[in-house]
Motif scaffolding. Sequence first.
Motif, PDB file in Angstrom:
ATOM      1  N   GLY A  75      36.530  94.770  96.981  1.00  0.00           N
ATOM      2  CA  GLY A  75      37.139  93.840  97.936  1.00  0.00           C
ATOM      3  C   GLY A  75      37.074  94.371  99.358  1.00  0.00           C
ATOM      4  N   ALA A  76      37.377  95.669  99.513  1.00  0.00           N
ATOM      5  CA  ALA A  76      37.362  96.267 100.858  1.00  0.00           C
ATOM      6  C   ALA A  76      35.925  96.341 101.398  1.00  0.00           C
ATOM      7  N   TRP A  77      34.977  96.717 100.526  1.00  0.00           N
ATOM      8  CA  TRP A  77      33.582  96.875 100.964  1.00  0.00           C
ATOM      9  C   TRP A  77      32.965  95.540 101.351  1.00  0.00           C
ATOM     10  N   ARG A  78      33.197  94.517 100.514  1.00  0.00           N
ATOM     11  CA  ARG A  78      32.590  93.213 100.778  1.00  0.00           C
ATOM     12  C   ARG A  78      33.140  92.552 102.051  1.00  0.00           C
ATOM     13  N   THR A  79      34.348  92.897 102.440  1.00  0.00           N
ATOM     14  CA  THR A  79      34.975  92.209 103.573  1.00  0.00           C
ATOM     15  C   THR A  79      35.149  93.133 104.780  1.00  0.00           C
ATOM     16  N   ARG A  80      34.412  94.257 104.767  1.00  0.00           N
ATOM     17  CA  ARG A  80      34.633  95.259 105.819  1.00  0.00           C
ATOM     18  C   ARG A  80      34.207  94.762 107.196  1.00  0.00           C
ATOM     19  N   HIS A  81      33.358  93.707 107.249  1.00  0.00           N
ATOM     20  CA  HIS A  81      32.872  93.239 108.548  1.00  0.00           C
ATOM     21  C   HIS A  81      33.649  92.041 109.085  1.00  0.00           C
ATOM     22  N   VAL A  82      34.736  91.684 108.449  1.00  0.00           N
ATOM     23  CA  VAL A  82      35.493  90.498 108.912  1.00  0.00           C
ATOM     24  C   VAL A  82      36.016  90.742 110.326  1.00  0.00           C
ATOM     25  N   ILE A 113      47.174  98.207 100.331  1.00  0.00           N
ATOM     26  CA  ILE A 113      47.155  98.201 101.804  1.00  0.00           C
ATOM     27  C   ILE A 113      45.715  98.319 102.302  1.00  0.00           C
ATOM     28  N   VAL A 114      44.919  99.194 101.665  1.00  0.00           N
ATOM     29  CA  VAL A 114      43.555  99.440 102.149  1.00  0.00           C
ATOM     30  C   VAL A 114      42.729  98.160 102.148  1.00  0.00           C
ATOM     31  N   TYR A 115      42.672  97.454 101.000  1.00  0.00           N
ATOM     32  CA  TYR A 115      41.775  96.299 100.993  1.00  0.00           C
ATOM     33  C   TYR A 115      42.366  95.077 101.687  1.00  0.00           C
ATOM     34  N   THR A 116      43.693  94.952 101.691  1.00  0.00           N
ATOM     35  CA  THR A 116      44.293  93.799 102.377  1.00  0.00           C
ATOM     36  C   THR A 116      44.148  93.944 103.888  1.00  0.00           C
ATOM     37  N   VAL A 117      44.380  95.147 104.390  1.00  0.00           N
ATOM     38  CA  VAL A 117      44.243  95.369 105.831  1.00  0.00           C
ATOM     39  C   VAL A 117      42.778  95.224 106.246  1.00  0.00           C
ATOM     40  N   THR A 118      41.869  95.696 105.402  1.00  0.00           N
ATOM     41  CA  THR A 118      40.446  95.631 105.743  1.00  0.00           C
ATOM     42  C   THR A 118      39.948  94.188 105.842  1.00  0.00           C
ATOM     43  N   GLY A 119      40.132  93.428 104.779  1.00  0.00           N
ATOM     44  CA  GLY A 119      39.502  92.099 104.731  1.00  0.00           C
ATOM     45  C   GLY A 119      40.445  90.928 104.845  1.00  0.00           C
ATOM     46  N   GLY A 120      41.738  91.178 104.960  1.00  0.00           N
ATOM     47  CA  GLY A 120      42.702  90.089 105.120  1.00  0.00           C
ATOM     48  C   GLY A 120      42.631  89.097 103.971  1.00  0.00           C
ATOM     49  N   SER A 121      42.773  87.837 104.320  1.00  0.00           N
ATOM     50  CA  SER A 121      42.857  86.783 103.312  1.00  0.00           C
ATOM     51  C   SER A 121      41.579  86.680 102.484  1.00  0.00           C
ATOM     52  N   GLU A 122      40.436  86.999 103.088  1.00  0.00           N
ATOM     53  CA  GLU A 122      39.180  86.915 102.341  1.00  0.00           C
ATOM     54  C   GLU A 122      39.155  87.963 101.226  1.00  0.00           C
ATOM     55  N   ALA A 123      39.596  89.175 101.544  1.00  0.00           N
ATOM     56  CA  ALA A 123      39.639  90.234 100.526  1.00  0.00           C
ATOM     57  C   ALA A 123      40.641  89.880  99.426  1.00  0.00           C
ATOM     58  N   VAL A 124      41.744  89.269  99.832  1.00  0.00           N
ATOM     59  CA  VAL A 124      42.774  88.902  98.850  1.00  0.00           C
ATOM     60  C   VAL A 124      42.194  87.904  97.839  1.00  0.00           C
ATOM     61  N   ALA A 125      41.522  86.855  98.342  1.00  0.00           N
ATOM     62  CA  ALA A 125      40.969  85.832  97.444  1.00  0.00           C
ATOM     63  C   ALA A 125      39.865  86.413  96.556  1.00  0.00           C
ATOM     64  N   LEU A 126      39.045  87.275  97.140  1.00  0.00           N
ATOM     65  CA  LEU A 126      37.925  87.873  96.407  1.00  0.00           C
ATOM     66  C   LEU A 126      38.431  88.750  95.255  1.00  0.00           C
ATOM     67  N   THR A 127      39.396  89.595  95.552  1.00  0.00           N
ATOM     68  CA  THR A 127      39.923  90.487  94.510  1.00  0.00           C
ATOM     69  C   THR A 127      40.735  89.706  93.474  1.00  0.00           C
ATOM     70  N   HIS A 128      41.390  88.616  93.908  1.00  0.00           N
ATOM     71  CA  HIS A 128      42.188  87.820  92.961  1.00  0.00           C
ATOM     72  C   HIS A 128      41.348  87.326  91.785  1.00  0.00           C
ATOM     73  N   LYS A 129      40.103  86.912  92.076  1.00  0.00           N
ATOM     74  CA  LYS A 129      39.242  86.384  91.007  1.00  0.00           C
ATOM     75  C   LYS A 129      39.031  87.434  89.919  1.00  0.00           C
ATOM     76  N   TRP A 130      38.699  88.646  90.348  1.00  0.00           N
ATOM     77  CA  TRP A 130      38.407  89.718  89.379  1.00  0.00           C
ATOM     78  C   TRP A 130      39.671  90.216  88.701  1.00  0.00           C
ATOM     79  N   GLN A 131      40.762  90.234  89.472  1.00  0.00           N
ATOM     80  CA  GLN A 131      42.027  90.669  88.862  1.00  0.00           C
ATOM     81  C   GLN A 131      42.464  89.678  87.784  1.00  0.00           C
ATOM     82  N   MET A 132      42.244  88.381  88.031  1.00  0.00           N
ATOM     83  CA  MET A 132      42.603  87.385  87.012  1.00  0.00           C
ATOM     84  C   MET A 132      41.721  87.534  85.773  1.00  0.00           C
ATOM     85  N   ALA A 133      40.462  87.936  85.983  1.00  0.00           N
ATOM     86  CA  ALA A 133      39.572  88.163  84.829  1.00  0.00           C
ATOM     87  C   ALA A 133      40.112  89.314  83.979  1.00  0.00           C
TER      88      ALA A 133
END
Lengths: 50, 568
Positions: free
Chosen positions: B20-27, B162-182
């Motif tokens: 999540g943090a890596w994919r959204t690091r450029h937001v 904190i690391v991935y939420t601060v890095t990618g904000g709402s985009e990281a949250v939605a992205l990680t949510h999918k995998w966490q639900m899996a």
Amino acid sequence: MTPALRPDEPSETEPPGVPGFRTWRGLYLFVFGWFVLVVILLGVFTGIFA
Amino acid sequence: MNVADWVVLLGTIVGIAAYGAWRTRHVRSLNTYLRGNASTGWGTIGLSVMATQASAITFLSLPGQGFESGIGFVQNYFGLPLALIVVSAVFLPMYRRLNVYTAYEFLGQRFDEKTRLLGAGLFLLQRGLAAGVTIYAPAIIISTVLGWPLNLVIVFSGLLVIVYTVTGGSEAVALTHKWQMAVISAGMVTAMAVLLLRLPDGLGFSGAAHVAGALGKLHAVDFSLDPSRRYTVWTGVFGGLFLSLSYFGTDQSQVQRYIGGASLREGRLGLMFNAVLKIPMQFVILLLGALLFVFYQFAPHPVFFNQAEWRRHAEDSRFRAIEAQHASALALSQSAIRAWLQARAADDAGREASARTAMIAAGDRIREVRAEAKAALAAADPRAKTQDSDYVFITFILTQLPHGAVGLLVAVMFASALSSKAAELAALGTTTTIDFWRHFRPLAAADEARNVRVARRFTALWGVLAVAFALFAGFAENLIESINILGSIFYGVLLGLFVVAFFFRRVGGPAVCLAAVTAQALVIVMYFSLNIGYLWYNLIGCAACIAFSVALQTLLPPRARAGEGRAG
């Protein structure tokens, strides 16, 4: 600070795009019907097992 | 836990967070940081809404509720589909039309800045307090049963989110949510499958369900009008409707999940996805708890499931005597259940009735012994934690699941803790930035890069505060209820503000603001002085806010009613 109204937002009457449903009202009625069915099924479940 | 468990646990939890943090690091865009990717579809939105609500408490406490009190708690969710229909039809189109980042901006446009700050303040107060609980709740249980240091679990899970939420904000949250639900879905299906396989030979699902039903664990619906009962169809439909309407319609942690996305349609379908699936999902988790109850009628288990707490105090002979009483009560219950099952199979109505009476009496005896154990703990140490229902499922996981699956189920607890925590932090950071920081620095609103930097800092700050709160505070014993009670005290009034905004167009800012403060004071006084089901406070707070608003709008002198009939 107040953001501007969205100029690109499609109409709220845009169809849901779900097969079998032409309006949102129809989809909401389906969801409501599903909810009623679930409550009835839970009642039946209670009746059978409780 | 062995190496396989650790690999599964760290691979899923750290892997998802790092991804999540890596994919959204450029937001860099404020819109993406606060609302998520503009092309997000309904599936991701639906899963994100679900993951935000399904905290670790859901997966630790709900099976415990099913074990202890049966599945009647499912009624708590009866108002949810109805609320989601209202949110989809009324709230969401308005938020999107006004192009707001937070729900409270809408209050500012409809009434005035004072009311916006009040709404945002109520949210920050309620959600900020709950934020500590959502980190602490799973941490205390996981650390207790696994013997890990509590502070380490709190800091590890807190820093990760904190690391991935601060890095990618709402985009990281939605992205990680999918995998966490899996991960959550895979884990819960595994746990249910293992439980069904571990039931005694010949019992099966149907037999176990009949035993659970006969022992009072499968009363899914209760039409009682007694207001002191916590869970009935009526508290679920009416109280639950208001709780869900407040939560999904006015709580920024949820609003932020669905106001982004490719179009209004995607947000609406994401909400309908939850409206259809939520009750069946909660039912299955509660049923798992009820079946665990049956499983433990046949399997040896401790008299008190929080074994760490029990061992800390159980040193004298009184505790040994309680353990012996529990073992003999359990043996009696097993034979009574088998006698009842045989009578049922023989289709002998008379024998079945007497066997049923004996089985219920044996079940009552076990309950008495467990109550005695809790009383003994409380007598030994008044500060002892005497609720153990949150430890039932995790005990099953650690003692009955094969290696690898144990790691997966512990990952479920962490995944759900991180998913709800991430949404909370993003919402707290967004509300603080948009509704407070930009309010006091209106000239800075045009500087997008600065806004993103500030949103990141506030998100990190709330994360650190939540971790600190979890490290230094003690919380109520039953975790899921403590959060729901906290929500019910504040949500009603917050919802009242929005209902007035949407449906009472003649009411202006001064009247609604004064009404909300008065209604909130009334709810707090009632909570400390009355004994009614807490879900009713959602309805009371909302109704009081509406009634006071309408009354004050009529009573206030014309000059004080300024703001009447603004946008909305």
